[in-house]
Design a protein around this motif. Structure first.
Motif, short mmCIF file in Angstrom:
data_model
loop_
_atom_site.label_atom_id
_atom_site.label_comp_id
_atom_site.label_asym_id
_atom_site.label_seq_id
_atom_site.Cartn_x
_atom_site.Cartn_y
_atom_site.Cartn_z
N ARG A 8 105.41 44.94 75.58
CA ARG A 8 104.52 45.18 74.43
C ARG A 8 103.38 44.17 74.41
O ARG A 8 102.25 44.50 74.08
N ARG A 9 103.67 42.90 74.76
CA ARG A 9 102.63 41.87 74.79
C ARG A 9 101.58 42.16 75.85
O ARG A 9 100.44 41.76 75.73
N ASN A 10 101.97 42.85 76.91
CA ASN A 10 101.06 43.13 78.01
C ASN A 10 100.37 44.49 77.89
O ASN A 10 99.54 44.83 78.72
N GLU A 11 100.71 45.27 76.87
CA GLU A 11 100.04 46.54 76.64
C GLU A 11 98.65 46.28 76.08
O GLU A 11 98.43 45.33 75.33
N ILE A 12 97.73 47.15 76.44
CA ILE A 12 96.35 47.01 75.97
C ILE A 12 96.17 47.78 74.67
O ILE A 12 96.59 48.94 74.57
N HIS A 13 95.58 47.12 73.70
CA HIS A 13 95.30 47.71 72.39
C HIS A 13 93.87 47.36 71.98
O HIS A 13 93.31 46.37 72.45
N LEU A 14 93.33 48.14 71.08
CA LEU A 14 92.02 47.84 70.52
C LEU A 14 92.16 46.72 69.49
O LEU A 14 93.04 46.78 68.62
N HIS A 15 91.32 45.71 69.61
CA HIS A 15 91.27 44.60 68.67
C HIS A 15 89.83 44.44 68.18
O HIS A 15 88.89 44.70 68.92
N TYR A 16 89.70 44.01 66.93
CA TYR A 16 88.39 43.69 66.37
C TYR A 16 88.27 42.17 66.29
O TYR A 16 89.17 41.49 65.79
N VAL A 17 87.16 41.65 66.78
CA VAL A 17 86.91 40.22 66.79
C VAL A 17 85.71 39.95 65.89
O VAL A 17 84.65 40.54 66.07
N PHE A 18 85.90 39.08 64.91
CA PHE A 18 84.84 38.73 63.98
C PHE A 18 84.48 37.27 64.17
O PHE A 18 85.35 36.40 64.27
N MET A 19 83.19 37.01 64.22
CA MET A 19 82.68 35.69 64.57
C MET A 19 82.46 34.82 63.33
O MET A 19 82.27 35.34 62.23
N LYS A 20 82.44 33.52 63.55
CA LYS A 20 82.13 32.56 62.48
C LYS A 20 80.63 32.61 62.17
O LYS A 20 79.84 33.18 62.92
N TYR A 21 80.26 31.96 61.09
CA TYR A 21 78.86 31.91 60.65
C TYR A 21 77.95 31.46 61.79
O TYR A 21 78.23 30.49 62.50
N ASP A 22 76.84 32.18 61.93
CA ASP A 22 75.86 31.90 62.97
C ASP A 22 74.47 32.01 62.33
O ASP A 22 74.05 33.10 61.95
N PRO A 23 73.76 30.90 62.19
CA PRO A 23 72.45 30.95 61.53
C PRO A 23 71.44 31.84 62.24
O PRO A 23 70.60 32.47 61.59
N GLU A 24 71.52 31.93 63.56
CA GLU A 24 70.58 32.80 64.30
C GLU A 24 70.85 34.26 63.98
O GLU A 24 69.93 35.06 63.80
N TYR A 25 72.11 34.63 63.88
CA TYR A 25 72.48 35.99 63.48
C TYR A 25 71.91 36.29 62.09
O TYR A 25 71.31 37.35 61.87
N GLU A 26 72.09 35.37 61.16
CA GLU A 26 71.59 35.57 59.79
C GLU A 26 70.07 35.71 59.78
O GLU A 26 69.52 36.55 59.06
N ARG A 27 69.39 34.90 60.56
CA ARG A 27 67.92 34.96 60.62
C ARG A 27 67.46 36.32 61.15
O ARG A 27 66.60 36.97 60.56
N LEU A 28 68.06 36.76 62.25
CA LEU A 28 67.67 38.04 62.84
C LEU A 28 68.04 39.22 61.94
O LEU A 28 67.30 40.19 61.83
N ARG A 29 69.18 39.13 61.28
CA ARG A 29 69.64 40.21 60.42
C ARG A 29 68.76 40.38 59.18
O ARG A 29 68.59 41.47 58.65
N SER A 30 68.16 39.29 58.72
CA SER A 30 67.35 39.35 57.49
C SER A 30 65.97 39.96 57.71
O SER A 30 65.25 40.21 56.75
N ASN A 31 65.61 40.22 58.96
CA ASN A 31 64.28 40.75 59.27
C ASN A 31 64.41 42.12 59.94
O ASN A 31 64.91 42.21 61.06
N ASP A 32 63.94 43.17 59.25
CA ASP A 32 64.04 44.53 59.80
C ASP A 32 63.28 44.69 61.12
O ASP A 32 63.59 45.56 61.92
N LYS A 33 62.27 43.87 61.33
CA LYS A 33 61.46 44.00 62.54
C LYS A 33 62.17 43.50 63.80
O LYS A 33 61.70 43.71 64.90
N THR A 34 63.31 42.82 63.63
CA THR A 34 64.01 42.24 64.78
C THR A 34 65.31 42.98 65.10
O THR A 34 66.19 42.43 65.74
N LYS A 35 65.41 44.25 64.70
CA LYS A 35 66.66 45.00 64.92
C LYS A 35 67.05 45.04 66.38
O LYS A 35 68.19 44.75 66.74
N TYR A 36 66.12 45.37 67.27
CA TYR A 36 66.43 45.41 68.70
C TYR A 36 66.83 44.02 69.20
O TYR A 36 67.78 43.88 69.97
#
Length: 98
Positions: A8-36
Motif C-alpha cells: 500500500r505504501r508503494n502504490e501510486i495515488h493522487l496527492h495535492y501539495v500546497f505551498m507556503k507563503y511566497d511573496p512573488e506568487y502574491e505579487r503576480l497573482r494580484s496583477n491581472d496582466k501577469t496571468k501567463y
C-alpha cells in the motif's frame, strides 16, 4: 510491518501539495496582466520542488493550481512524506478515493 502495508505504501495515488507563503506568487497573482507569467512561475516552481526531492520518472505532476499555489501529483505515500518535509511545502493531502 506486513507485506500488504508495504504494498500500500508503494502504490501510486493522487496527492495535492500546497505551498507556503511566497511573496512573488502574491505579487503576480494580484496583477491581472501577469496571468501567463504567474502560470509559468508556478509551473517551474512546482517542477523544481519535485525534481529536487524525488527521483526522475517516479512521479507525474498532473496540474498546477494557480488559485492556491499548489499542484496535484501522482506519487507513493513514501514520496508524499518526503515532500511533507520540504521547507517550501505547507501541506500534502492524499486525494480521498470515493
Amino acid at each position: 510491518m506486513d507485506l500488504n502495508s508495504t504494498r500500500r505504501r508503494n502504490e501510486i495515488h493522487l496527492h495535492y501539495v500546497f505551498m507556503k507563503y511566497d511573496p512573488e506568487y502574491e505579487r503576480l497573482r494580484s496583477n491581472d496582466k501577469t496571468k501567463y507569467e504567474l502560470d509559468l512561475y508556478l509551473s517551474k516552481k512546482h517542477d523544481n520542488l519535485l525534481s529536487k526531492n524525488l527521483h526522475p520518472g517516479t512521479y507525474n505532476k498532473t496540474i498546477s493550481l494557480v488559485i492556491v499555489d499548489g499542484f496535484a501529483v501522482e506519487i507513493t505515500d513514501t514520496q508524499a512524506n518526503v515532500l511533507r518535509s520540504a521547507k517550501e511545502v505547507r501541506v500534502v493531502v492524499k486525494d480521498p478515493e470515493l
